[in-house]
Design a protein around this motif. Structure first.
Motif, PDB file in Angstrom:
ATOM      1  N   GLN A 395       0.829  -1.215   0.000  1.00  0.00           N
ATOM      2  CA  GLN A 395       0.000   0.000   0.000  1.00  0.00           C
ATOM      3  C   GLN A 395       0.863   1.264   0.000  1.00  0.00           C
ATOM      4  O   GLN A 395       0.358   2.359   0.174  1.00  0.00           O
ATOM      5  CB  GLN A 395      -0.968  -0.005   1.191  1.00  0.00           C
ATOM      6  N   THR A 397       2.809   2.653   2.040  1.00  0.00           N
ATOM      7  CA  THR A 397       3.072   3.440   3.243  1.00  0.00           C
ATOM      8  C   THR A 397       4.528   3.273   3.674  1.00  0.00           C
ATOM      9  O   THR A 397       5.116   4.195   4.244  1.00  0.00           O
ATOM     10  CB  THR A 397       2.130   3.028   4.382  1.00  0.00           C
ATOM     11  N   ARG A 400       6.439   5.584   1.624  1.00  0.00           N
ATOM     12  CA  ARG A 400       6.204   6.957   2.054  1.00  0.00           C
ATOM     13  C   ARG A 400       7.041   7.273   3.301  1.00  0.00           C
ATOM     14  O   ARG A 400       7.551   8.383   3.444  1.00  0.00           O
ATOM     15  CB  ARG A 400       4.712   7.125   2.350  1.00  0.00           C
ATOM     16  N   PRO A 405      12.404  12.172   5.752  1.00  0.00           N
ATOM     17  CA  PRO A 405      13.760  12.192   6.317  1.00  0.00           C
ATOM     18  C   PRO A 405      13.870  11.300   7.553  1.00  0.00           C
ATOM     19  O   PRO A 405      14.081  11.758   8.676  1.00  0.00           O
ATOM     20  CB  PRO A 405      13.979  13.669   6.656  1.00  0.00           C
TER      21      PRO A 405
ATOM     22  N   THR B  54       8.112   5.943 -12.909  1.00  0.00           N
ATOM     23  CA  THR B  54       8.122   5.702 -11.458  1.00  0.00           C
ATOM     24  C   THR B  54       9.518   5.356 -10.962  1.00  0.00           C
ATOM     25  O   THR B  54       9.925   5.774  -9.865  1.00  0.00           O
ATOM     26  CB  THR B  54       7.114   4.593 -11.113  1.00  0.00           C
ATOM     27  N   SER B  58      11.416   7.402  -8.183  1.00  0.00           N
ATOM     28  CA  SER B  58      11.839   6.678  -6.981  1.00  0.00           C
ATOM     29  C   SER B  58      13.309   6.936  -6.682  1.00  0.00           C
ATOM     30  O   SER B  58      13.709   7.023  -5.517  1.00  0.00           O
ATOM     31  CB  SER B  58      11.606   5.172  -7.149  1.00  0.00           C
ATOM     32  N   SER B  61      13.611  10.519  -5.352  1.00  0.00           N
ATOM     33  CA  SER B  61      13.100  10.682  -3.983  1.00  0.00           C
ATOM     34  C   SER B  61      13.846   9.814  -2.976  1.00  0.00           C
ATOM     35  O   SER B  61      13.503   9.795  -1.803  1.00  0.00           O
ATOM     36  CB  SER B  61      11.599  10.362  -3.946  1.00  0.00           C
ATOM     37  N   GLY B  62      14.861   9.103  -3.410  1.00  0.00           N
ATOM     38  CA  GLY B  62      15.696   8.349  -2.478  1.00  0.00           C
ATOM     39  C   GLY B  62      15.148   6.996  -2.086  1.00  0.00           C
ATOM     40  O   GLY B  62      15.654   6.378  -1.154  1.00  0.00           O
ATOM     41  N   LEU B  63      14.127   6.518  -2.751  1.00  0.00           N
ATOM     42  CA  LEU B  63      13.568   5.211  -2.400  1.00  0.00           C
ATOM     43  C   LEU B  63      14.437   4.081  -2.909  1.00  0.00           C
ATOM     44  O   LEU B  63      14.567   3.056  -2.258  1.00  0.00           O
ATOM     45  CB  LEU B  63      12.155   5.066  -2.970  1.00  0.00           C
ATOM     46  N   ILE B  64      15.002   4.269  -4.088  1.00  0.00           N
ATOM     47  CA  ILE B  64      15.923   3.248  -4.603  1.00  0.00           C
ATOM     48  C   ILE B  64      17.227   3.926  -5.006  1.00  0.00           C
ATOM     49  O   ILE B  64      17.231   5.103  -5.388  1.00  0.00           O
ATOM     50  CB  ILE B  64      15.319   2.460  -5.791  1.00  0.00           C
ATOM     51  N   MET B  83      18.951  12.869   3.945  1.00  0.00           N
ATOM     52  CA  MET B  83      18.018  13.486   4.905  1.00  0.00           C
ATOM     53  C   MET B  83      17.737  14.951   4.511  1.00  0.00           C
ATOM     54  O   MET B  83      16.592  15.400   4.556  1.00  0.00           O
ATOM     55  CB  MET B  83      18.587  13.418   6.321  1.00  0.00           C
ATOM     56  N   LYS B  86      15.600  14.932   1.363  1.00  0.00           N
ATOM     57  CA  LYS B  86      14.216  14.490   1.584  1.00  0.00           C
ATOM     58  C   LYS B  86      13.405  15.529   2.342  1.00  0.00           C
ATOM     59  O   LYS B  86      12.174  15.602   2.191  1.00  0.00           O
ATOM     60  CB  LYS B  86      14.213  13.168   2.355  1.00  0.00           C
ATOM     61  N   GLN B  87      14.081  16.309   3.169  1.00  0.00           N
ATOM     62  CA  GLN B  87      13.353  17.313   3.944  1.00  0.00           C
ATOM     63  C   GLN B  87      12.729  18.358   3.007  1.00  0.00           C
ATOM     64  O   GLN B  87      11.723  18.986   3.340  1.00  0.00           O
ATOM     65  CB  GLN B  87      14.307  17.989   4.939  1.00  0.00           C
ATOM     66  N   PHE B  91       6.051  13.824  -1.035  1.00  0.00           N
ATOM     67  CA  PHE B  91       5.949  12.645  -1.902  1.00  0.00           C
ATOM     68  C   PHE B  91       4.500  12.186  -1.982  1.00  0.00           C
ATOM     69  O   PHE B  91       3.871  11.884  -0.962  1.00  0.00           O
ATOM     70  CB  PHE B  91       6.839  11.545  -1.308  1.00  0.00           C
ATOM     71  N   VAL B  92       3.963  12.193  -3.203  1.00  0.00           N
ATOM     72  CA  VAL B  92       2.585  11.716  -3.391  1.00  0.00           C
ATOM     73  C   VAL B  92       2.629  10.547  -4.371  1.00  0.00           C
ATOM     74  O   VAL B  92       2.669  10.747  -5.582  1.00  0.00           O
ATOM     75  CB  VAL B  92       1.676  12.838  -3.934  1.00  0.00           C
ATOM     76  N   PRO B  93       2.661   9.316  -3.835  1.00  0.00           N
ATOM     77  CA  PRO B  93       2.774   8.177  -4.746  1.00  0.00           C
ATOM     78  C   PRO B  93       1.480   7.905  -5.507  1.00  0.00           C
ATOM     79  O   PRO B  93       0.415   8.444  -5.180  1.00  0.00           O
ATOM     80  CB  PRO B  93       3.102   7.022  -3.805  1.00  0.00           C
ATOM     81  N   ALA B  97      -1.243   5.920  -0.370  1.00  0.00           N
ATOM     82  CA  ALA B  97      -0.335   5.431   0.672  1.00  0.00           C
ATOM     83  C   ALA B  97      -0.766   5.958   2.037  1.00  0.00           C
ATOM     84  O   ALA B  97      -0.125   6.820   2.641  1.00  0.00           O
ATOM     85  CB  ALA B  97       1.094   5.849   0.354  1.00  0.00           C
ATOM     86  N   TYR B 115       8.330  13.926   9.474  1.00  0.00           N
ATOM     87  CA  TYR B 115       9.055  15.065   8.901  1.00  0.00           C
ATOM     88  C   TYR B 115       9.532  16.019   9.993  1.00  0.00           C
ATOM     89  O   TYR B 115       9.976  17.133   9.707  1.00  0.00           O
ATOM     90  CB  TYR B 115       8.179  15.798   7.881  1.00  0.00           C
ATOM     91  N   GLY B 159       1.514  14.799   1.466  1.00  0.00           N
ATOM     92  CA  GLY B 159       2.724  15.302   0.799  1.00  0.00           C
ATOM     93  C   GLY B 159       2.958  16.778   1.030  1.00  0.00           C
ATOM     94  O   GLY B 159       4.091  17.264   0.906  1.00  0.00           O
TER      95      GLY B 159
END
Lengths: 561, 339
Positions: A395, A397, A400, A405, B54, B58, B61-64, B83, B86-87, B91-93, B97, B115, B159
């Protein structure tokens, strides 16, 4: 740290606002525990007043065929000297015989230790009164279960502890236990005396030197009622204590017999100076006869000593120093212990018995069943709580959280902390609800878990860490979510079966493999007023640390997206 | 942690993501992407499903982790200063979510804390966001009781909670009704116009990209194949207007094709479909279809109609088709966006 608690608190809120989860986590174990406790522990009508353990209903069946030791011992005598039935009667008639007052007549030629056991546990029964060995309740001193001067203040005697029914049929006794009529049935096997008393197994060699077979462990069966586990365990402990004393006595007699036979050596049949008295002659006449013979014949002196020794008399007319010492210290002491079981192994029960008296049967069963169910269901929360990381990923989350940070370590720690907190809350709520249900059913406020509170908290924390750690390990070991769905419940069911969550019990060596066993044992210990659960806490904490260590190492890759 | 105001909002340098493929050639999901997104603009990443949108977002946004290259957010490297980077972003996937068993407010508070917002300040921000997404009256209701559109609005609200300089929106209108879609598109424009926020928007809907974007990057098979304003893109592919005229086939003659090409300014090509072929292309009865490709369609239209009238051809309907991103994509890839 703040973010870790934020994530943990989110899990706590999300879990405890989900109605379906609450049904599985709380309602199901509560219902199961209550139903089982009602079935086996009685309800408000059963023992709401909290019956005392002084009235434990037990049944006893004596199948012991006894022995005829005189006949066996007679084989030691020279051919033509028919002392059968007499020698042994001398040894086991009464104290008056022992002290040589010569007032008691032998009443039987057999000896039945099963009857002795019946006499002790059911002193008022007709069977006890007819016991050939005459250990009537009148002869029994009031035996406190604890030594005088103990600070427990507990002074119940065996008479008061049990409400014993003597039966003749083992099937009926077992049926009575299964029907809830008795907490336990004590079934004495046919060869009980034979196993206990070595002289029942004299084996003559060359008609002169005999050997005594070793004393064997007496297989008295205590058929226990699973619904009355505490009472049954008391009955078992008392029975084992008494039988243990019998065995010790048997060993003493064995040692005595061995040394006597060794010292007697071959008998000189020519030395018999006078004919023996009639078989029906008073015991004193027999002792006098043997003593006279013994003056001139070492063999008869030893035999007299043996007979006197079996009767436990320190004041025996026989003066052989070695024999007298053996008799006084070993046989006499063992017999004395029979009448004061509190001085033996039964004393281990003194504190539990004292505290347990305050708890109604329903509450006692609830402690056993409730704790086993609570930990069993907590196992599922542990595994499926960790598994929810897959849902979080699906989902988005989880993504997210990771896009914020917040480090991966923080997310992982928060997630695992949340799982521990969720399990801890589940256990705490179940404990509260179970004690609440007990109060409702017993119609009076009662806290079934004993205490102290800090140990209860420590215990629940240790269980939570162990359970959550197991969850991490299971999820970490599985490669896919589907594997956890199958593998997780299998592990839990296995641990539940070993830990007694399904109402049957496995041998201790196996049961100890389950964390449920350690947990329920600790809860039971606390409920009985004991506080020594440190071993349980250590085992649970060490298991938890191991599970977590290995599990996290395997699990961290689950955060890779 | 502070934003470097001189740096572009997003800068990617040779951003690449390759996935291993057992027994085969590694899969290159994103190939050497170089982008610059300026502050305060709506930048759309347009491409069909599976194009790599995507994956790109990703990595940004630092996810991968990128296999190669790097992305900088307000001057902060997403790989070395994650950090700080990202601050700066919200992020609106594409997925909603949110925790369905928690209320809208609980979701906002939870992510707000991640945050670094706590206490009264957090509560105030939550109130503002709830008002912005127009869900103040439903704030205590569980997400699972919301309609799809309402969930999407909360998804966006999360977000926005920490007032980011940059917000990523990954296909935020997927699966919702036109009314809520309109509402979201207006919200995106509002974020730029009223709050000066930079928006990185991914979509496979050409209309959305056309309506919202200051600039568009078209991505296909993991590569940026075109980048610029909408006008620049259509010019890049030599885009022309197309006049579609339905005419009475009885008055048509082949000579009119050369007459139109020679006499009407800007006409590059004329195509006539007779009634039988026009019927296959949506024509009715005896009418034929005339396609005139011209640089400025609306300007040339009166001359075309006058010439046809003079030749005795009856014009029954007219449609002006201007070049769009769909046409650009078609021209660049030979496929439609929705293929």
């Amino acid at each position: 740290m703040r973010k870790i608690w934020t994530i943990a608190a989110k899990d706590l809120i999300a879990t405890y606002t989900d109605r379906n989860l609450l049904i599985i986590m709380l309602l199901t174990p509560l219902l199961l525990s209550t139903i089982i406790a009602l079935a086996f522990g009685g309800g408000a009508s059963g023992d709401s007043a909290g019956p005392s353990l002084s009235d434990i209903p037990i049944a006893i069946v004596n199948q012991d065929q006894g022995i005829n030791p005189a006949g066996e011992m007679g084989s030691l005598l020279p051919p033509g000297t028919d002392l059968r039935g007499t020698l042994f009667d001398l040894s086991l008639t009464s104290e008056s015989a022992i002290t040589g007052t010569d007032t008691t007549t032998a009443t039987s030629s057999g000896f039945n230790i099963g009857d002795v056991l019946v006499s002790i546990l059911a002193p008022d029964s007709p069977q006890a009164a007819a016991s050939t060995t005459s250990f009537s309740s009148d002869n029994l001193p009031a035996c406190p279960l604890v030594a005088e001067g103990s600070d427990s203040g507990y002074d119940t005697t065996l008479d008061q502890l049990f409400n014993t029914t003597v039966l003749t049929d083992t099937t009926a006794a077992r049926a009575g236990v299964e029907g809830g009529e008795y907490a336990a049935a004590i079934l004495i096997p046919p060869d009980f005396s034979n196993r206990i008393m070595p002289f029942g197994q004299f084996g003559a060699a060359d008609g002169a030197v005999a050997e005594i077979a070793p004393v064997q462990v007496a297989p008295v069966e205590v058929y226990a009622n699973a619904g009355m586990p505490i009472e049954a365990s008391v009955a078992r402990a008392v029975t084992e204590g008494i039988v243990g004393q019998f065995s010790r006595m048997g060993l003493a007699v064995q040692g005595l017999g061995d040394s006597a036979i060794e010292s007697m050596g071959p008998m000189d049949s020519e030395a018999l100076a006078e004919p023996p008295p009639a078989l029906t002659a008073p015991a004193g006449e027999w002792q006098a006869f043997l003593a006279r013979q013994g003056e001139n014949n070492a063999w008869f002196a030893a035999l007299a000593g043996l007979v006197g020794g079996l009767s436990g008399g320190n004041d025996s007319a026989v003066t052989d120093e070695n024999m007298d010492e053996n008799i006084g210290d070993e046989v006499g002491g063992a017999l004395a212990c029979l009448f004061a079981p509190g001085a033996g192994s039964i004393t281990i029960m003194r504190e539990p018995v004292n505290k347990l008296q305050e708890q109604p049967r329903f509450a006692r069963v609830m402690v056993q069943v409730g704790s086993a169910q609570a930990v069993f269901f907590a196992l599922f929360t542990g595994v499926f709580g960790v598994l929810s990381i897959y849902d979080e990923r699906k989902q988005w989350t989880l993504q997210r959280m990771l896009a914020s940070p917040t480090s991966r370590t923080t997310v992982l720690t928060g997630f695992l902390t949340g799982n521990v907190v969720v399990v801890l809350a589940q256990l705490a709520l179940l404990m509260l609800f179970l004690t609440g249900i007990s109060s409702l059913i017993l119609r009076r406020p009662i806290f079934i878990w004993g205490g102290p509170w800090y140990l209860l908290l420590l215990l629940m924390a240790a269980i939570s860490i162990c359970v959550a750690g197991l969850g991490v390990l299971v999820v970490g070991l599985a490669r896919r979510e589907e594997q956890v769905q199958v593998f997780g419940p299998m592990v839990n069911m296995f641990l539940g079966a070993l830990g007694g969550s399904f109402g049957f019990y496995v041998p201790a060596a196996l049961a100890n493999l389950s964390l449920i066993t350690w947990a329920t044992d600790a809860f039971r210990t606390l409920a009985t007023g004991e506080t020594d659960i440190w071993l349980n806490l250590t085992v649970l904490a060490v298991q938890g640390a191991l599970f977590f260590g290995v599990g996290v190492w395997l699990f961290r890759k689950r955060l890779d997206l | 942690m502070a934003d470097n105001g001189a740096a572009p909002m997003i800068l990617t340098e040779h951003l690449t993501k390759t996935y291993p493929n057992r027994g085969g050639k590694p899969i290159e999901a994103v190939k050497n992407v170089n982008l610059t997104v300026e502050r305060g603009e709506i930048f759309s990443l347009l491409g069909p499903n599976g194009a790599g949108k995507t994956t790109t977002i990703s990595m940004i946004s630092g996810l991968i982790k990128p296999t190669a290259g790097d992305a900088f957010i307000g001057g902060h490297s997403i790989t070395r200063e994650p950090m700080a980077a990202k601050q700066l972003m919200g992020f609106v996937p594409q997925e909603v979510a949110l925790y369905p068993q928690l209320s809208a407010r609980q979701n906002l508070v939870f992510f707000g804390k991640l945050y670094g917002h706590y206490g009264a300040e957090l509560q105030r921000r939550v109130d503002e966001v709830l008002a912005f997404i127009d869900l103040t009256d439903r704030q205590k209701d569980r997400i699972e009781t919301f309609s799809g559109g309402m969930k999407r609005r909360v998804n966006i609200g999360v977000g926005l909670l920490h007032k980011p300089d940059l917000i990523y929106m990954d296909e935020p209108t997927v699966g919702i009704d036109p009314q809520n879609r309109r509402r979201i598109l207006d919200t995106v424009k509002q974020l730029r116009d009223e709050q000066g926020m930079t928006v990185l928007y991914t979509t496979h809907m050409m209309e959305e990209a056309q309506e919202l974007s200051d600039r568009v990057a078209i991505i296909d098979h993991g590569e940026i194949i075109a980048l610029g304003t909408q006008g620049e893109l259509t010019q890049q592919v030599g885009g022309q207007d197309q006049l579609e005229l339905t005419i009475d086939g009885a008055g048509w003659s082949e000579e009119l094709i050369s007459t139109l090409e020679q006499q009407v300014k800007g006409v590059s090509r004329v195509q006539y479909l007779p009634p039988d072929e026009a019927a296959l292309d949506g024509g009715i009865g005896l009418t034929g279809k005339l396609n005139v490709f011209v640089g400025q369609g609306r300007r040339a239209l009166p001359d075309v109609i006058e010439l046809l009238n003079r030749a005795g051809v009856d014009v029954q309907s007219v449609k002006v088709q201007e070049p769009d991103l769909e046409a650009v994509f078609l021209a660049l890839t030979g496929r439609a966006l929705r293929d």
